[in-house]
Enzyme design. Structure first.
Site, mmCIF file in Angstrom:
data_model
loop_
_atom_site.group_PDB
_atom_site.id
_atom_site.type_symbol
_atom_site.label_atom_id
_atom_site.label_comp_id
_atom_site.label_asym_id
_atom_site.label_seq_id
_atom_site.Cartn_x
_atom_site.Cartn_y
_atom_site.Cartn_z
ATOM 1 N N TYR A 124 0.284 -1.115 -0.066
ATOM 2 C CA TYR A 124 0.049 -0.024 -0.159
ATOM 3 C C TYR A 124 0.881 1.177 0.207
ATOM 4 O O TYR A 124 -0.013 2.187 0.094
ATOM 5 C CB TYR A 124 -0.958 -0.259 0.955
ATOM 6 N N LYS A 191 4.805 -14.124 5.763
ATOM 7 C CA LYS A 191 5.227 -15.513 4.650
ATOM 8 C C LYS A 191 6.167 -15.273 3.748
ATOM 9 O O LYS A 191 6.985 -14.720 3.724
ATOM 10 C CB LYS A 191 3.924 -15.132 2.804
#
Ligand code: NAD
Length: 361
Positions: A124, A191
């Site tokens: 973002y 992740k």
């Protein structure tokens, strides 16, 4: 003492749920001085912006705001008011609690999660390269020369940007929140097995901060596994801390676990300022119909009370909301067995019912 609070009614159904919430907060007995600041589509025509500078000035003065949703105008190249608010006031932490209440239609009955989402960076951050642009060509040339990967020239690229400083402050925020609110465990979600450097940094920072809080349990989960765990055994989780994108996705997943947008509150918090608002948007198709559920904003009001140190009032408000939900009589269409249920009440009747519970238990 009375607390000065900036009140932003927003647009669409925002003004109706804001008025209902203001009435309920005033009925808790805590005194507020509301600094009402209009924003959104209504003021766009008049003042040339959905979020005029006076709104930010007011929050800088009061330190806190309660905000209704604001529609993002499509196709006018305009940034959403929420992104502007977050960036201008450095509201780096997005907090979204997801708690089960008896009476909410949900597959689960024992959920009490706090999602702590990093609000300023990750995908973002706005570092994007458009397909076919000169910057993109330059970037592909550079990447060709410096990496083993052969990139296609017809691609677009968005950069995942994770910093040590922002990761540290969000993880510390999650642990401080856990301590202040008597929570037992923080789970970092990532992740890092694939994104070894960006998510790997987030995970390493989380592990480093966890060592500073030996009284709080710590664990980490890979994001895909976390999604499965939340669906299978959500009761095992407590405070989750996540980078921006995973936080965005898992907070909606968690809202779905407890019964939907009509009851999902949120807070955007920085070191100096805090803005409380429902997770849902302006639901413009229902504007002016006294129809939508004001409870997500009322629960956001309870978060505001906690932030101000008015914990007993926050607990009374949550208990009153819980009682109205459990009774199931004075609730809006979204909390009824079917959306066309004729016994659904309107936005302002929900406020009346919550106020009656606050006054008479
Ligand atoms: P939305 O949340 O406004 O509405 C989606 C649907 O959810 C509605 O049609 C309605 O069926 C239901 N819903 C939403 N709020 C509800 C409530 N309080 N009670 C009962 N049902 C409710 O999402 P959208 O349609 O994608 O967005 C509308 C506008 O709001 C867009 O312009 C979007 O950018 C903006 N938005 C603003 C914020 C914010 O200000 N924080 C957040 C999300 C979206």
């Amino acid at each position: 003492m009375a607390y000065p609070v900036t009140l932003i009614p927003g647009d669409g159904t925002g003004p109706e749920i804001t008025e209902a919430t203001r009435r309920v907060l005033d009925a808790t007995g805590v005194r507020f001085i509301w600094h009402v600041q209009e924003a959104g589509l209504l003021v766009l025509e008049r003042e040339g912006s959905i979020l005029p500078p006076r709104v930010l000035d007011s929050i800088r003065q009061t330190g806190v705001a309660l905000k209704g949703p604001i529609t993002t105008p499509i196709g006018r190249g305009m940034r959403s008011a929420n992104v502007t608010l977050r960036k201008s006031l450095d509201l780096f932490a997005n907090i979204r609690p997801a708690k089960s209440f008896p009476g909410l239609r949900s597959r689960y009955s024992n959920i009490d999660l706090i999602i702590v989402r990093e609000n300023t960076e990750d995908l973002y951050a706005g570092i994007e390269f458009q397909r076919g642009s000169p910057d993109m060509a330059e970037l592909v040339d550079w990447l060709d020369a410096h990496t083993q990967v052969q990139l296609s020239r017809d691609a677009a690229i968005s950069i995942k940007y994770i910093s040590y400083a922002a990761s540290r402050r969000i993880v510390k925020f999650a642990f401080d929140y856990a301590l202040a609110n008597k929570r037992r465990k923080v789970t970092a979600v990532h992740k890092a097995n694939i994104m070894r450097y960006s998510d790997g940094l987030f995970l390493a920072v989380a592990q480093e901060v966890a060592r500073e809080y030996p009284q709080i349990q710590f664990e980490d989960r890979i994001v895909d596994n976390m999604c499965m765990q939340l669906v299978q055994k959500p009761e095992q989780y407590d405070v989750l801390v996540l980078p921006n994108l995973y936080g965005d996705i898992l907070s909606d997943l968690s809202a779905g676990l407890i019964g939907g947008l009509g009851v999902a509150p949120g807070a955007n918090i920085g070191n100096e300022y805090a803005v409380f608002e429902p997770v849902h948007g302006s639901a413009p198709k229902y504007a002016g119909q006294n129809k939508v559920n004001p409870m997500a904003m009322m629960f956001s009001g309870a978060l505001l009370l906690r932030h101000l140190g008015e914990r007993p009032a926050a607990e009374r408000l949550e208990a009153a909301l819980g009682a109205v939900i459990a009774e199931g009589k004075y609730v809006t269409y979204d909390l009824k067995p079917t959306p066309d249920d004729k016994s659904a009440v309107g936005t302002s009747q929900v406020a009346d019912a919550v106020i009656a519970r606050l006054r008479h238990g």
